[in-house]
Design a protein around this motif. Structure first.
Motif, PDB file in Angstrom:
ATOM      1  N   SER A  62       0.802  -1.222   0.000  1.00  0.00           N
ATOM      2  CA  SER A  62       0.000   0.000   0.000  1.00  0.00           C
ATOM      3  C   SER A  62       0.838   1.277   0.000  1.00  0.00           C
ATOM      4  CB  SER A  62      -0.920   0.019   1.223  1.00  0.00           C
ATOM      5  OG  SER A  62      -0.158   0.107   2.420  1.00  0.00           O
ATOM      6  N   LYS A  84      -5.511  -3.321   5.386  1.00  0.00           N
ATOM      7  CA  LYS A  84      -6.415  -3.510   4.246  1.00  0.00           C
ATOM      8  C   LYS A  84      -5.705  -4.198   3.089  1.00  0.00           C
ATOM      9  CE  LYS A  84      -9.493  -0.957   1.167  1.00  0.00           C
ATOM     10  NZ  LYS A  84     -10.020   0.381   0.821  1.00  0.00           N
ATOM     11  N   ALA A  85      -4.484  -3.771   2.784  1.00  0.00           N
ATOM     12  CA  ALA A  85      -3.732  -4.402   1.695  1.00  0.00           C
ATOM     13  C   ALA A  85      -3.434  -5.862   2.022  1.00  0.00           C
ATOM     14  CB  ALA A  85      -2.437  -3.637   1.441  1.00  0.00           C
ATOM     15  N   LEU A  88      -6.738  -7.918   1.646  1.00  0.00           N
ATOM     16  CA  LEU A  88      -7.115  -8.182   0.256  1.00  0.00           C
ATOM     17  C   LEU A  88      -6.262  -9.277  -0.374  1.00  0.00           C
ATOM     18  CD1 LEU A  88      -7.767  -4.516  -0.890  1.00  0.00           C
ATOM     19  CD2 LEU A  88      -9.469  -6.350  -0.736  1.00  0.00           C
ATOM     20  N   LYS A  89      -4.989  -9.323   0.006  1.00  0.00           N
ATOM     21  CA  LYS A  89      -4.090 -10.323  -0.583  1.00  0.00           C
ATOM     22  C   LYS A  89      -4.190 -11.683   0.105  1.00  0.00           C
ATOM     23  CE  LYS A  89       0.747 -11.167  -1.744  1.00  0.00           C
ATOM     24  NZ  LYS A  89       2.098 -10.579  -1.807  1.00  0.00           N
ATOM     25  N   PRO A  92      -8.824 -12.933   1.137  1.00  0.00           N
ATOM     26  CA  PRO A  92      -9.720 -12.320   0.151  1.00  0.00           C
ATOM     27  C   PRO A  92     -11.186 -12.451   0.563  1.00  0.00           C
ATOM     28  CG  PRO A  92      -8.455 -14.145  -0.815  1.00  0.00           C
ATOM     29  CD  PRO A  92      -8.052 -14.037   0.606  1.00  0.00           C
ATOM     30  N   PRO A  93     -11.998 -11.447   0.212  1.00  0.00           N
ATOM     31  CA  PRO A  93     -13.400 -11.445   0.639  1.00  0.00           C
ATOM     32  C   PRO A  93     -14.171 -12.710   0.265  1.00  0.00           C
ATOM     33  CG  PRO A  93     -12.862  -9.391  -0.493  1.00  0.00           C
ATOM     34  CD  PRO A  93     -11.664 -10.278  -0.587  1.00  0.00           C
ATOM     35  N   VAL A 123      -9.977  -7.486   9.724  1.00  0.00           N
ATOM     36  CA  VAL A 123     -10.328  -7.758   8.327  1.00  0.00           C
ATOM     37  C   VAL A 123     -11.829  -7.628   8.134  1.00  0.00           C
ATOM     38  CG1 VAL A 123     -10.408  -9.559   6.553  1.00  0.00           C
ATOM     39  CG2 VAL A 123      -8.324  -9.221   7.883  1.00  0.00           C
ATOM     40  N   TYR A 127     -13.668  -5.005   5.564  1.00  0.00           N
ATOM     41  CA  TYR A 127     -14.594  -5.383   4.500  1.00  0.00           C
ATOM     42  C   TYR A 127     -15.976  -4.801   4.746  1.00  0.00           C
ATOM     43  CZ  TYR A 127     -11.088  -8.583   2.626  1.00  0.00           C
ATOM     44  OH  TYR A 127      -9.953  -9.112   2.078  1.00  0.00           O
ATOM     45  N   HIS A 130     -15.721  -1.189   3.854  1.00  0.00           N
ATOM     46  CA  HIS A 130     -15.413  -1.032   2.427  1.00  0.00           C
ATOM     47  C   HIS A 130     -16.632  -1.323   1.559  1.00  0.00           C
ATOM     48  CE1 HIS A 130     -12.877  -0.817  -1.102  1.00  0.00           C
ATOM     49  NE2 HIS A 130     -13.284  -1.998  -1.471  1.00  0.00           N
TER      50      HIS A 130
END
Length: 132
Positions: A62, A84-85, A88-89, A92-93, A123, A127, A130
């Motif tokens: 990020s 957040k970065a 996401l990696k 994952p959602p 996390v 999400y 977000h």
């Protein structure tokens, strides 16, 4: 190679130097200059070490860095962006949703992703915020 070593190897492949060093009570420090210092003695579990490794990767992914004397708001924003970065990696959602749909509790899901339950809650909040 365990999960932490895998993250460190990937970081090394991107030119980020990871080394062990005494850090007092700190687990790790990372710098935009391309290094991460880690004190393995300060981790309570393998999940704690992995969570720290992916969080540090999140700083590099990020670009979220700050100086030690930055105001709390700047530090909090950089830490959030790093989480957040990393989320996401590494969590994952869609994969998180799949684990939730299977009826697993937070500890089982944390084990599945090799992270601490505390990170998994962060996390979830990332999400949730977000997706609004």
């Amino acid at each position: 190679m365990n999960a932490v070593e895998h993250v460190y190897a990937e970081l090394a492949g991107r030119g980020i130097d990871v080394f062990t060093c005494p850090l007092g009570g700190r687990k790790s420090v990372c710098s935009a200059d391309g290094f991460i210092g880690v004190n393995p003695e300060n981790f309570g579990s393998a999940a704690d070490a992995y969570t720290d490794a992916i969080h540090n990767d999140g700083h590099f992914l990020s670009g979220a860095f700050y100086h030690p004397y930055s105001p709390c708001t700047v530090r909090a924003q950089a830490e959030y962006r790093a989480d957040k970065a990393a989320a996401l990696k590494y969590v994952p959602p869609a994969a998180l949703a799949e684990q939730c749909a299977r009826g697993r509790d937070v500890w089982e899901i944390a084990d599945y992703f090799h992270v601490t339950p505390e990170f998994l809650w962060r996390v979830w909040h990332i999400y949730r915020d977000h997706m609004r």
